[in-house]
Write a protein that holds these residues in place. Structure first.
Motif, PDB file in Angstrom:
ATOM      1  N   HIS A 295      48.560  21.710  38.335  1.00 34.52           N
ATOM      2  CA  HIS A 295      48.688  21.480  39.780  1.00 34.52           C
ATOM      3  C   HIS A 295      48.992  20.013  40.063  1.00 34.52           C
ATOM      4  O   HIS A 295      49.869  19.688  40.871  1.00 34.52           O
ATOM      5  CB  HIS A 295      47.419  21.926  40.508  1.00 34.52           C
ATOM      6  CG  HIS A 295      47.495  21.708  41.990  1.00 34.52           C
ATOM      7  ND1 HIS A 295      46.854  20.659  42.618  1.00 34.52           N
ATOM      8  CD2 HIS A 295      48.175  22.364  42.951  1.00 34.52           C
ATOM      9  CE1 HIS A 295      47.142  20.704  43.913  1.00 34.52           C
ATOM     10  NE2 HIS A 295      47.926  21.723  44.139  1.00 34.52           N
ATOM     11  N   THR A 296      48.300  19.132  39.360  1.00 36.54           N
ATOM     12  CA  THR A 296      48.570  17.691  39.495  1.00 36.54           C
ATOM     13  C   THR A 296      50.015  17.389  39.096  1.00 36.54           C
ATOM     14  O   THR A 296      50.651  16.500  39.652  1.00 36.54           O
ATOM     15  CB  THR A 296      47.589  16.879  38.618  1.00 36.54           C
ATOM     16  OG1 THR A 296      46.257  17.258  38.984  1.00 36.54           O
ATOM     17  CG2 THR A 296      47.757  15.392  38.802  1.00 36.54           C
TER      18      THR A 296
ATOM     19  N   ILE B 195      41.822  23.116  42.918  1.00 36.56           N
ATOM     20  CA  ILE B 195      43.036  22.338  43.215  1.00 36.56           C
ATOM     21  C   ILE B 195      42.911  21.562  44.529  1.00 36.56           C
ATOM     22  O   ILE B 195      43.774  20.749  44.853  1.00 36.56           O
ATOM     23  CB  ILE B 195      44.304  23.225  43.225  1.00 36.56           C
ATOM     24  CG1 ILE B 195      44.308  24.209  44.405  1.00 36.56           C
ATOM     25  CG2 ILE B 195      44.459  23.959  41.902  1.00 36.56           C
ATOM     26  CD1 ILE B 195      45.617  24.981  44.565  1.00 36.56           C
TER      27      ILE B 195
ATOM     28  N   VAL C  77      44.113  22.651  36.830  1.00 35.92           N
ATOM     29  CA  VAL C  77      44.059  21.371  37.549  1.00 35.92           C
ATOM     30  C   VAL C  77      45.172  20.448  37.059  1.00 35.92           C
ATOM     31  O   VAL C  77      45.878  19.813  37.854  1.00 35.92           O
ATOM     32  CB  VAL C  77      42.666  20.715  37.382  1.00 35.92           C
ATOM     33  CG1 VAL C  77      42.666  19.286  37.902  1.00 35.92           C
ATOM     34  CG2 VAL C  77      41.606  21.560  38.090  1.00 35.92           C
ATOM     35  N   GLU C  78      45.365  20.402  35.735  1.00 34.03           N
ATOM     36  CA  GLU C  78      46.408  19.539  35.165  1.00 34.03           C
ATOM     37  C   GLU C  78      47.800  19.968  35.640  1.00 34.03           C
ATOM     38  O   GLU C  78      48.627  19.137  36.029  1.00 34.03           O
ATOM     39  CB  GLU C  78      46.329  19.596  33.637  1.00 34.03           C
ATOM     40  CG  GLU C  78      47.314  18.658  32.966  1.00 34.03           C
ATOM     41  CD  GLU C  78      47.282  18.775  31.442  1.00 34.03           C
ATOM     42  OE1 GLU C  78      46.234  19.178  30.879  1.00 34.03           O
ATOM     43  OE2 GLU C  78      48.315  18.456  30.825  1.00 34.03           O
TER      44      GLU C  78
END
Ligand SMILES: [Zn+2]
Length: 225
Positions: A113-114, A152, A110-111
């Protein structure tokens, strides 16, 4: 095509050493790519270009990472961002589900992808997908896609064949699951909208010097074509 981005353990065998590039060498390669005028794009960008004519930078490159090792989060992610590149990472989602320490976690995904990284699926558990039933293939192909999308919150459109192995049935299930394309271990750098499920790559070898890396890139880009 990258795998591990870390110094392999002292007792690593030849295969593991070949699949492992040190963070220092990886950074040298990124610096070379930047100085040579390359701009990283995503597989999304490539397919929009091939199918609908979206424009690409003059020297586009897609940096792919198979298997989702935790060193990709620890080293590759930071170095990519430092030098203004994006990467495309292919996950074997059973390993995230099982919280295996040698693989990146869902939080890492997630990190990253951000932070602008692209994600694709590399099957549920890295099995050989050839000569399998449709049900089994759906489990290996649709399962990881849905697991990544849930985290995501964006469609997953690309697949990397485990060990580069596939047959017509695998491609049929990928198409029916609305994937846009898949990457192989066939060597090459020329892409066509005719073969979106047979996308070629250039294998990066852990033992290669920067000069060998540069020669390899230039061979596949300019001589082979
Ligand atoms: Zn793999």
């Amino acid at each position: 095509m990258y795998h591990y981005v870390s110094v392999p353990p002292a007792d690593a065998d030849a295969i593991r050493r070949d699949l492992s590039i040190s963070p220092q060498k990886f950074e040298e390669q990124l610096k070379y790519l930047k100085e040579a005028g390359f701009t990283s794009i995503t597989l999304h960008d490539l397919m929009l270009h091939l199918t609908m004519g979206y424009s690409l930078p003059e020297k586009p490159v897609i940096l792919t990472f198979d298997d989702g090792y935790v060193d990709n989060y620890e080293f590759a992610y930071e170095l990519l961002r430092k030098h203004g590149f994006t990467g495309t990472f292919f996950l074997v989602t059973a390993f995230q589900d099982e919280n295996r320490p040698e693989y990146m976690s869902w939080d890492n995904v997630v990190e990253m992808h951000t932070g602008g990284m692209e994600f694709g699926a590399h099957s549920y558990n890295h099995a050989d997908l050839r000569k399998q039933s449709v049900d089994y293939l759906v489990w290996q192909i649709l399962g990881p896609r849905e697991a990544i999308e849930e985290r995501i919150e964006e469609p997953v459109r690309f697949f990397s064949y485990p060990s580069g192995a596939y047959d017509d049935q695998v491609v049929a299930v990928l198409r029916s699951a609305h994937y846009w394309g898949a990457i192989t271990i066939h060597q090459g750098a020329l892409h066509s909208s005719e073969y979106p499920f047979d996308l070629q790559r250039i294998r990066i070898h852990g033992g290669d010097s920067l000069g060998m890396f540069v020669d390899d890139i230039n061979y596949w880009l300019y001589e082979k074509q």
